[in-house]
Design an enzyme around this catalytic site. Structure first.
Site, mmCIF file in Angstrom:
data_model
loop_
_atom_site.group_PDB
_atom_site.id
_atom_site.type_symbol
_atom_site.label_atom_id
_atom_site.label_comp_id
_atom_site.label_asym_id
_atom_site.label_seq_id
_atom_site.Cartn_x
_atom_site.Cartn_y
_atom_site.Cartn_z
ATOM 1 N N GLU A 1 0.836 -1.204 0.000
ATOM 2 C CA GLU A 1 0.000 0.000 0.000
ATOM 3 C C GLU A 1 0.873 1.257 0.000
ATOM 4 O O GLU A 1 0.578 2.235 -0.709
ATOM 5 C CB GLU A 1 -0.932 0.022 1.214
ATOM 6 C CG GLU A 1 -1.850 1.244 1.204
ATOM 7 C CD GLU A 1 -2.640 1.425 2.480
ATOM 8 O OE1 GLU A 1 -2.912 2.590 2.838
ATOM 9 O OE2 GLU A 1 -2.995 0.413 3.127
ATOM 10 N N THR B 1 -3.337 3.062 5.521
ATOM 11 C CA THR B 1 -4.668 2.944 6.136
ATOM 12 C C THR B 1 -4.736 1.911 7.261
ATOM 13 O O THR B 1 -5.703 1.904 8.019
ATOM 14 C CB THR B 1 -5.725 2.579 5.076
ATOM 15 O OG1 THR B 1 -5.403 1.293 4.508
ATOM 16 C CG2 THR B 1 -5.806 3.628 3.987
ATOM 17 N N SER C 1 -0.724 -6.263 7.884
ATOM 18 C CA SER C 1 -0.359 -5.131 8.744
ATOM 19 C C SER C 1 -1.386 -4.920 9.839
ATOM 20 O O SER C 1 -1.043 -4.785 11.021
ATOM 21 C CB SER C 1 -0.210 -3.859 7.904
ATOM 22 O OG SER C 1 0.024 -2.733 8.730
ATOM 23 N N SER D 1 -8.425 -8.964 6.938
ATOM 24 C CA SER D 1 -8.293 -9.850 5.778
ATOM 25 C C SER D 1 -8.481 -11.319 6.138
ATOM 26 O O SER D 1 -8.262 -12.205 5.307
ATOM 27 C CB SER D 1 -6.914 -9.650 5.125
ATOM 28 O OG SER D 1 -5.884 -9.731 6.083
#
Length: 323
Positions: free
Chosen positions: A131, A169, A228, A271
């Site tokens: 990202e 994010t 993350s 996720s």
């Protein structure tokens, strides 16, 4: 003596967020509409189970677009890509579906807009995370990565009145707050995002762990090592004084983690699918847990639209493809 678990407390919310749901559905619908193989640049989301499931159905995960044959269908992962990758995909003539999380896209749009107005950027994030690479790759220069408070002092901006800050994010809300305070101290005129870049799902899951951790003896986070936001949940629980461990699957759970900890808190990164959470619950039941209850938390009703060209398969067909 054998390990004895009495209670399991579930964080709310946990698991899939709207951006992850959308990204996975894009690959599933592409497979249904165009057939295998469907190429995906980078892991669609950072979860081993999800990636392996999609591989089994014909998704091929690549990093280099040179691995994709001409005319193939390509999906960009939820983490977003640089402008260079977009240009290369277009030049190679791929049919592209963009699964970038809309909240990441919002950051990209803000960067492009302010760059046109002459701003340089400080990005708070982790070096090497896809990202971060995607967001920094929106520009060829003028964007500076900081990973901690110490990095902020090293940043050199041509015009301190024209500097803006953006963030990855999926960061820790608390860590980001400290780094942002340092940015404001060094660059008092810094322009902050209109809305916090850290996504609603990251915020909600961290808030849920703040409620969960003080009520249990140990916290188990379901998530892959590359995730993350899952790592941040484990770190947050430990910061609050509760031992915490992360598992990719139920088999990763070690009995010694639970010894002397009869009350177990359970959460999952954004996720991680619920099937993995249920498998961990079953494993904890094997240690004797009889009580499973959810703590109160924010209800999430966010849903993001799919790209044009993928909306003509019914949700029933997509659901059937998952089974």
């Amino acid at each position: 003596m054998p390990v004895q678990i009495d209670d399991i407390l579930l964080a709310e919310p946990r698991g899939f967020c709207a951006g992850v749901d959308r990204a996975i559905e894009i690959v599933e619908r592409a497979l249904l509409k165009f057939g295998a193989p469907i190429y995906v640049r980078h892991e669609i989301v950072h979860n081993t189970y999800v990636v392996n499931d999609l591989k089994a159905r014909g998704a091929i995960f690549i990093e280099d677009l040179a691995e994709v044959p001409a005319g193939a269908t390509l999906v960009f992962s939820a983490h977003g890509v640089s402008q260079e990758v977009r240009r290369e995909a277009q030049a190679r003539g791929f049919q592209v579906f963009d699964a970038t999380c809309p909240l990441v896209t919002k950051v990209h749009v803000e960067v492009a807009k302010l760059h046109r107005e002459g701003y340089e950027f400080i990005m708070i994030g982790h070096k090497g995370h896809p990202e971060v690479e995607g967001t920094m790759g929106q520009l060829t220069d003028g964007i500076h990565l900081v990973e901690d408070v110490e990095d902020v002092a090293k940043v050199r901006i041509a015009d301190p009145s024209k500097v803006a800050v953006v963030t990855q994010t999926t960061l820790s809300v608390d860590d980001t707050r400290d780094i942002l305070a340092a940015v404001k101290q060094h660059f008092p005129l810094v322009r902050e995002p209109k809305q916090q870049d850290i996504c609603y799902a990251t915020q909600n899951r961290q808030d849920a762990v703040k409620l969960l951790a003080p009520q249990v003896d140990v916290v188990v986070v379901v998530g892959s090592p590359t995730s993350s936001n899952s790592n941040r949940l484990r770190e947050l629980a430990e910061r609050l004084g509760t031992p915490a461990y992360m598992v990719d699957a139920a088999d990763d759970l070690k009995a010694e983690w639970l010894d002397g900890h009869p009350r177990v808190g359970l959460t999952a990164g954004a996720s991680a699918p619920d099937v993995l959470v249920q498998a961990v619950i079953d494993r904890l039941r094997s240690f004797g847990a009889t009580s499973v209850r959810s703590l109160p938390g924010v209800e999430e009703h966010v849903r993001f639209p799919l790209p044009m060209g993928l909306g003509d398969k019914s949700m029933a067909e997509v659901a059937a493809s998952r089974s």
